[in-house]
Design an enzyme around this catalytic site. Sequence first.
Site, PDB file in Angstrom:
ATOM      1  N   LYS A   1     -12.535 -12.410   8.381  1.00 21.33           N
ATOM      2  CA  LYS A   1     -11.649 -11.594   8.244  1.00 21.33           C
ATOM      3  C   LYS A   1     -10.448 -12.674   8.879  1.00 21.33           C
ATOM      4  O   LYS A   1     -10.572 -13.733   9.593  1.00 21.33           O
ATOM      5  CB  LYS A   1     -11.584 -10.359   9.180  1.00 21.33           C
ATOM      6  CG  LYS A   1     -11.919  -9.282   8.307  1.00 21.33           C
ATOM      7  CD  LYS A   1     -11.361  -8.028   9.729  1.00 21.33           C
ATOM      8  CE  LYS A   1     -10.740  -7.389   9.311  1.00 21.33           C
ATOM      9  NZ  LYS A   1     -10.373  -6.337   9.793  1.00 21.33           N
TER      10      LYS A   1
ATOM     11  N   GLY B   1      -2.665  -7.471   3.576  1.00 30.98           N
ATOM     12  CA  GLY B   1      -3.309  -7.458   1.791  1.00 30.98           C
ATOM     13  C   GLY B   1      -3.962  -7.906   1.609  1.00 30.98           C
ATOM     14  O   GLY B   1      -4.498  -7.538   0.665  1.00 30.98           O
ATOM     15  N   GLY B   2      -4.880  -7.791   2.901  1.00 28.69           N
ATOM     16  CA  GLY B   2      -6.457  -7.318   2.445  1.00 28.69           C
ATOM     17  C   GLY B   2      -7.454  -8.367   1.672  1.00 28.69           C
ATOM     18  O   GLY B   2      -8.224  -8.603   1.679  1.00 28.69           O
TER      19      GLY B   2
ATOM     20  N   GLU C   1     -15.993  -9.444  11.626  1.00 28.18           N
ATOM     21  CA  GLU C   1     -16.372  -7.885  12.423  1.00 28.18           C
ATOM     22  C   GLU C   1     -17.271  -7.706  11.707  1.00 28.18           C
ATOM     23  O   GLU C   1     -17.700  -7.732  11.092  1.00 28.18           O
ATOM     24  CB  GLU C   1     -14.438  -7.597  12.279  1.00 28.18           C
ATOM     25  CG  GLU C   1     -14.309  -6.746  12.962  1.00 28.18           C
ATOM     26  CD  GLU C   1     -13.029  -6.248  12.901  1.00 28.18           C
ATOM     27  OE1 GLU C   1     -13.260  -5.282  11.007  1.00 28.18           O
ATOM     28  OE2 GLU C   1     -11.942  -6.480  13.265  1.00 28.18           O
TER      29      GLU C   1
ATOM     30  N   HIS D   1      -9.238   5.389   6.890  1.00 29.13           N
ATOM     31  CA  HIS D   1      -8.434   4.777   7.592  1.00 29.13           C
ATOM     32  C   HIS D   1      -7.807   5.757   8.018  1.00 29.13           C
ATOM     33  O   HIS D   1      -7.235   6.033   7.831  1.00 29.13           O
ATOM     34  CB  HIS D   1      -8.421   3.623   6.635  1.00 29.13           C
ATOM     35  CG  HIS D   1      -6.703   3.394   6.768  1.00 29.13           C
ATOM     36  ND1 HIS D   1      -6.063   1.363   7.068  1.00 29.13           N
ATOM     37  CD2 HIS D   1      -5.505   3.430   7.685  1.00 29.13           C
ATOM     38  CE1 HIS D   1      -5.437   1.298   7.742  1.00 29.13           C
ATOM     39  NE2 HIS D   1      -4.386   2.378   8.258  1.00 29.13           N
TER      40      HIS D   1
ATOM     41  N   HIS E   1      -9.151  -2.696  -1.011  1.00 27.48           N
ATOM     42  CA  HIS E   1      -7.724  -2.627   0.510  1.00 27.48           C
ATOM     43  C   HIS E   1      -5.979  -2.231   0.332  1.00 27.48           C
ATOM     44  O   HIS E   1      -6.088  -2.612   1.721  1.00 27.48           O
ATOM     45  CB  HIS E   1      -8.336  -4.036   1.373  1.00 27.48           C
ATOM     46  CG  HIS E   1      -9.553  -4.511   1.470  1.00 27.48           C
ATOM     47  ND1 HIS E   1     -10.587  -3.425   2.003  1.00 27.48           N
ATOM     48  CD2 HIS E   1     -10.335  -5.939   1.830  1.00 27.48           C
ATOM     49  CE1 HIS E   1     -11.522  -3.739   1.771  1.00 27.48           C
ATOM     50  NE2 HIS E   1     -11.828  -5.255   1.147  1.00 27.48           N
TER      51      HIS E   1
ATOM     52  N   GLU F   1      -5.959  -3.132  13.388  1.00 32.83           N
ATOM     53  CA  GLU F   1      -4.960  -3.675  13.632  1.00 32.83           C
ATOM     54  C   GLU F   1      -3.195  -3.349  13.337  1.00 32.83           C
ATOM     55  O   GLU F   1      -3.660  -2.012  14.029  1.00 32.83           O
ATOM     56  CB  GLU F   1      -4.302  -4.522  12.196  1.00 32.83           C
ATOM     57  CG  GLU F   1      -3.884  -4.241  10.767  1.00 32.83           C
ATOM     58  CD  GLU F   1      -3.188  -5.207  10.106  1.00 32.83           C
ATOM     59  OE1 GLU F   1      -3.045  -5.826   9.921  1.00 32.83           O
ATOM     60  OE2 GLU F   1      -2.955  -4.355   8.930  1.00 32.83           O
TER      61      GLU F   1
ATOM     62  N   ARG G   1       6.607  -3.087  11.931  1.00 33.78           N
ATOM     63  CA  ARG G   1       7.618  -2.555  11.199  1.00 33.78           C
ATOM     64  C   ARG G   1       7.213  -1.302  10.806  1.00 33.78           C
ATOM     65  O   ARG G   1       6.672  -0.440  11.567  1.00 33.78           O
ATOM     66  CB  ARG G   1       7.288  -3.401  10.098  1.00 33.78           C
ATOM     67  CG  ARG G   1       5.911  -3.186   9.176  1.00 33.78           C
ATOM     68  CD  ARG G   1       6.044  -3.951   8.276  1.00 33.78           C
ATOM     69  NE  ARG G   1       4.653  -4.091   7.381  1.00 33.78           N
ATOM     70  CZ  ARG G   1       3.754  -3.398   7.366  1.00 33.78           C
ATOM     71  NH1 ARG G   1       4.006  -2.356   6.941  1.00 33.78           N
ATOM     72  NH2 ARG G   1       2.561  -3.602   6.700  1.00 33.78           N
TER      73      ARG G   1
ATOM     74  N   ARG H   1       1.689   6.695  -3.812  1.00 34.48           N
ATOM     75  CA  ARG H   1       2.428   5.481  -4.754  1.00 34.48           C
ATOM     76  C   ARG H   1       2.598   5.005  -6.350  1.00 34.48           C
ATOM     77  O   ARG H   1       1.180   4.708  -6.852  1.00 34.48           O
ATOM     78  CB  ARG H   1       1.498   3.857  -3.745  1.00 34.48           C
ATOM     79  CG  ARG H   1       2.044   4.130  -2.284  1.00 34.48           C
ATOM     80  CD  ARG H   1       1.316   3.026  -1.903  1.00 34.48           C
ATOM     81  NE  ARG H   1       1.296   2.519  -0.690  1.00 34.48           N
ATOM     82  CZ  ARG H   1       0.989   1.917   0.683  1.00 34.48           C
ATOM     83  NH1 ARG H   1       1.393   0.867   0.035  1.00 34.48           N
ATOM     84  NH2 ARG H   1       0.863   1.869   1.635  1.00 34.48           N
TER      85      ARG H   1
HETATM   86  P1  ADP Z   1      -4.814  -6.524   5.765  1.00 31.08           P
HETATM   87  O1  ADP Z   1      -3.741  -6.597   6.803  1.00 31.08           O
HETATM   88  O2  ADP Z   1      -4.975  -7.352   5.579  1.00 31.08           O
HETATM   89  O3  ADP Z   1      -5.258  -5.414   5.156  1.00 31.08           O
HETATM   90  P2  ADP Z   1      -6.925  -4.721   7.614  1.00 31.08           P
HETATM   91  O4  ADP Z   1      -7.491  -4.950   9.171  1.00 31.08           O
HETATM   92  O5  ADP Z   1      -5.795  -3.860   7.933  1.00 31.08           O
HETATM   93  O6  ADP Z   1      -5.856  -6.063   6.508  1.00 31.08           O
HETATM   94  O7  ADP Z   1      -7.811  -4.116   6.559  1.00 31.08           O
HETATM   95  C1  ADP Z   1      -7.142  -3.820   5.294  1.00 31.08           C
HETATM   96  C2  ADP Z   1      -8.719  -2.490   5.200  1.00 31.08           C
HETATM   97  O8  ADP Z   1     -10.032  -3.395   4.464  1.00 31.08           O
HETATM   98  C3  ADP Z   1      -9.221  -1.507   5.845  1.00 31.08           C
HETATM   99  O9  ADP Z   1      -7.936  -0.488   5.526  1.00 31.08           O
HETATM  100  C4  ADP Z   1     -10.416  -1.005   5.756  1.00 31.08           C
HETATM  101  O10 ADP Z   1     -10.707  -0.612   4.361  1.00 31.08           O
HETATM  102  C5  ADP Z   1     -10.773  -2.682   5.451  1.00 31.08           C
HETATM  103  N1  ADP Z   1     -11.846  -2.932   6.492  1.00 31.08           N
HETATM  104  C6  ADP Z   1     -10.964  -3.907   7.151  1.00 31.08           C
HETATM  105  N2  ADP Z   1     -12.003  -4.395   8.236  1.00 31.08           N
HETATM  106  C7  ADP Z   1     -13.113  -3.530   8.039  1.00 31.08           C
HETATM  107  C8  ADP Z   1     -14.514  -3.693   8.441  1.00 31.08           C
HETATM  108  N3  ADP Z   1     -14.800  -3.903  10.335  1.00 31.08           N
HETATM  109  N4  ADP Z   1     -15.208  -2.911   7.461  1.00 31.08           N
HETATM  110  C9  ADP Z   1     -14.826  -1.917   7.178  1.00 31.08           C
HETATM  111  N5  ADP Z   1     -13.971  -1.686   5.812  1.00 31.08           N
HETATM  112  C10 ADP Z   1     -12.751  -3.035   6.809  1.00 31.08           C
END
Ligand code: ADP
Length: 447
Positions: free
Chosen positions: A158, A164-165, A200, A208, A235, A287, A291, A337
Amino acid sequence: MFSKVLIANRGEIALRILRACKELGIQTVAVHSVVDADAMHVKLADESVCIGPNPASESYLNIPSILAACEITGADAVHPGYGFLSENSRFAQILEEHKIAFIGPSADHIAIMGDKIEAKKTALKLGIPCVPGSKGEVKTESEAKEVAKEIGYPVLVKAASGGGGRGMKLAKDESEMGMALSTARSEAKAAFGDDAVYLEKYLGKPRHIEIQVIGDGKGNGIHLGTRDCSLQRRHQKVWEEAVAFCLTDKQASDIGEICAKAVRDLKYSGAGTFEFLYENDEFYFIEMNTRIQVEHPISERITNIDIVYEQIRVAFGDTLAIKQSDVSFWGHAIEVRINAEDPQTFMPSPGLIEHYHPAGGVGVRVDAAVYQGYRIPPYYDSLIGKLIVHGKNRPECLMRLRRALDEFVVSGVKTTLPLFQRLIEEPDIISGNYDIHWLEKFLAKTE
Ligand code: ADP
């Protein structure tokens, strides 16, 4: 109270903020790009300023232009909405230097939480459970492989500056690590100008779950309950529910209190969201968003608290007037949405809205910024509105959503409304049996 708020955003969130300001008796300034001159937030604001050409980098992200607009109009505060400059700590800092209030947390808090590695370290210090992973940035492939062996495959690479994934890549086993690392890095570099990545453990079937919080920067902080945002594509959330119905009341209030305490300990000011993955009865922090979020209305519906009012009040320096014991939860809320996209291919579908008839009636709220005859420009996010329904429980909410979807008419452009009409008939959706991967599998099956 502030006398004039400049809204540094567009679309439905600009209108949402404008409505709150009007109700509080605050003058509003809309800023817009050339193509947005006839957007609804511009039409309804007390004043408007064109801040640049259509590309967001030259308008909605153009800090000197926005500062000039503040100066010309005499705005004493800026609300950044979500996206654009909302999580840009430099922007918050510059406003502070110009004695203009930023309606959001301090630049320091934005910076800490904006760096996901720092955010996780902070979360651990505050007693918030995190996904097992690397202690910080991983630099080399051999280091990544060593850490991955310890936490166990599959592993997610990551981006530290991710959002935004983007900059997120899966390595199912050691042979995939090299490729995952280099693609995540280059994607992160291109999207965020920062190629730092961390590892991770990849969770196989989590939900989520997130907690809405508000703090006043003086050590007061509360939570407004849970949301389940597991229905995602790439995501990105497409359907959100409050409360997170897979949790017991005790689980929800325990994790809520952990987050509210973190807000108090940090002396965090403004609205924020702690995001978690939830699997096998365990929460794993991923995270914090510093905002207002797209899905905030579902928490507003179940608590009867106007989150944007509270953001404005605490940014002005008021003490949080709501105590945790004042927060009660009523019923269930769902938001979907509405994107101007093909509901099968998800290709953006900008263009002229020929007919527009939003749903209405009991328990229905529509946050949108479009109208019949409006031309959706191709330059920005495809979100054109949100349909929010509220009912005494989840079954009533689903019933209401089905009815509201039947009423909603948007023609001339393609939207994701037909996708929701399909989803609402799915047994897994009706029973609430879904995780973060459910929607992708459903879409792959029905291609
Ligand atoms: P971003 O800030 O890019 O949106 P996030 O860390 O908030 O990234 O993660 C967005 C989504 O990605 C999560 O809601 C989940 O669907 C997937 N995700 C993130 N981390 C993990 C993980 N450790 N294992 C499985 N899916 C994950």
